[in-house]
Design a protein around this motif. Sequence first.
Motif, PDB file in Angstrom:
ATOM      1  N   GLU A  88      37.373   1.495 -55.243  1.00 54.13           N
ATOM      2  CA  GLU A  88      36.707   0.227 -54.917  1.00 54.13           C
ATOM      3  C   GLU A  88      37.635  -0.975 -55.059  1.00 54.13           C
ATOM      4  O   GLU A  88      37.467  -1.974 -54.378  1.00 54.13           O
ATOM      5  CB  GLU A  88      35.474   0.056 -55.799  1.00 54.13           C
ATOM      6  CG  GLU A  88      34.372   1.042 -55.472  1.00 54.13           C
ATOM      7  CD  GLU A  88      33.277   1.088 -56.519  1.00 54.13           C
ATOM      8  OE1 GLU A  88      32.150   1.445 -56.159  1.00 54.13           O
ATOM      9  OE2 GLU A  88      33.557   0.782 -57.702  1.00 54.13           O
ATOM     10  N   SER A 113      28.990  -2.443 -49.809  1.00 59.34           N
ATOM     11  CA  SER A 113      28.453  -2.167 -51.138  1.00 59.34           C
ATOM     12  C   SER A 113      28.158  -3.442 -51.911  1.00 59.34           C
ATOM     13  O   SER A 113      28.862  -4.446 -51.788  1.00 59.34           O
ATOM     14  CB  SER A 113      29.449  -1.323 -51.946  1.00 59.34           C
ATOM     15  OG  SER A 113      29.688  -0.092 -51.316  1.00 59.34           O
ATOM     16  N   ILE A 125      23.817   0.167 -57.919  1.00 59.88           N
ATOM     17  CA  ILE A 125      24.806   0.349 -56.852  1.00 59.88           C
ATOM     18  C   ILE A 125      24.043   0.449 -55.538  1.00 59.88           C
ATOM     19  O   ILE A 125      23.142   1.275 -55.401  1.00 59.88           O
ATOM     20  CB  ILE A 125      25.648   1.611 -57.077  1.00 59.88           C
ATOM     21  CG1 ILE A 125      26.431   1.509 -58.394  1.00 59.88           C
ATOM     22  CG2 ILE A 125      26.617   1.825 -55.899  1.00 59.88           C
ATOM     23  CD1 ILE A 125      27.138   2.782 -58.790  1.00 59.88           C
ATOM     24  N   GLU A 126      24.407  -0.374 -54.566  1.00 63.12           N
ATOM     25  CA  GLU A 126      23.765  -0.368 -53.242  1.00 63.12           C
ATOM     26  C   GLU A 126      24.823  -0.095 -52.188  1.00 63.12           C
ATOM     27  O   GLU A 126      25.895  -0.710 -52.199  1.00 63.12           O
ATOM     28  CB  GLU A 126      23.108  -1.725 -52.984  1.00 63.12           C
ATOM     29  CG  GLU A 126      22.490  -1.855 -51.600  1.00 63.12           C
ATOM     30  CD  GLU A 126      21.931  -3.247 -51.373  1.00 63.12           C
ATOM     31  OE1 GLU A 126      20.852  -3.534 -51.915  1.00 63.12           O
ATOM     32  OE2 GLU A 126      22.602  -4.043 -50.669  1.00 63.12           O
ATOM     33  N   ARG A 127      24.500   0.847 -51.269  1.00 59.27           N
ATOM     34  CA  ARG A 127      25.416   1.147 -50.175  1.00 59.27           C
ATOM     35  C   ARG A 127      24.617   1.296 -48.871  1.00 59.27           C
ATOM     36  O   ARG A 127      23.469   1.738 -48.885  1.00 59.27           O
ATOM     37  CB  ARG A 127      26.225   2.418 -50.448  1.00 59.27           C
ATOM     38  CG  ARG A 127      27.017   2.359 -51.758  1.00 59.27           C
ATOM     39  CD  ARG A 127      28.152   3.355 -51.765  1.00 59.27           C
ATOM     40  NE  ARG A 127      28.721   3.578 -53.078  1.00 59.27           N
ATOM     41  CZ  ARG A 127      29.610   2.796 -53.682  1.00 59.27           C
ATOM     42  NH1 ARG A 127      30.027   1.697 -53.081  1.00 59.27           N
ATOM     43  NH2 ARG A 127      30.090   3.099 -54.877  1.00 59.27           N
ATOM     44  N   SER A 133      20.034   2.846 -45.973  1.00 56.72           N
ATOM     45  CA  SER A 133      20.744   2.414 -47.175  1.00 56.72           C
ATOM     46  C   SER A 133      20.133   3.090 -48.393  1.00 56.72           C
ATOM     47  O   SER A 133      19.083   3.721 -48.311  1.00 56.72           O
ATOM     48  CB  SER A 133      20.666   0.894 -47.335  1.00 56.72           C
ATOM     49  OG  SER A 133      19.326   0.478 -47.555  1.00 56.72           O
TER      50      SER A 133
END
Length: 209
Positions: A88, A113, A125-127, A133
């Motif tokens: 990251e 992200s 954590i968002e993706r 999503s």
Amino acid sequence: MARPDIETPSAWVLLKRARERVYTLPEDFPGFRGTLALFAGGLWHFGRVEVQGFSPKVDLLGHLRSVAERELASLLGHRRPVPFPEGEGKYPMRLFEEGPLGTGIALEDPFRSRIWVKGNRLQVIERHLAGGSFRIHLEVWREVEEGLLPQRFLLVHRDPEGRVVRVERFRDEYQKVGPYWLPVEREVVVEAKGLEVLVLRLEELEVNG
């Protein structure tokens, strides 16, 4: 609210600190072997597991083998070490929010992200993927001398319009075998069109020589 005379750490520093607190196995991890019990489809199934490095092989048949190997690959893959500047940390990032979930960090990576950090721990954590999503809500961490192990978390899947389509609740347990913390149990409860329960248990673990 931060005091004006205290400099807020950069997004890169905040995320690096949180990532490096998470326990990882060494890159030369030899793997392990043991017995396995899998609860799927309302029944228990029994077999053995052989892990070479981070690659698991299970002697169950067909779909059951795929299910067990998928969960083991997830458990082991998230313990694999990745230097932060090579993961990251190689993407531009910025702080975008401060609130009860902690400090929000937005990454300019392929998944767009967003990661929330609170108390030097990953919180959410968002993706974003092509088909929608997901958010991972990391609720309980187990603290060991070598770092932090995620113990309870929620995985919420959304369709491209943002509607919730699936919720998975995970409970992971670890045990120290030799110098390594190894997974010994995973329980997954899935809320989708119905209610599903999956349990994976490992026993009699021995680290490969």
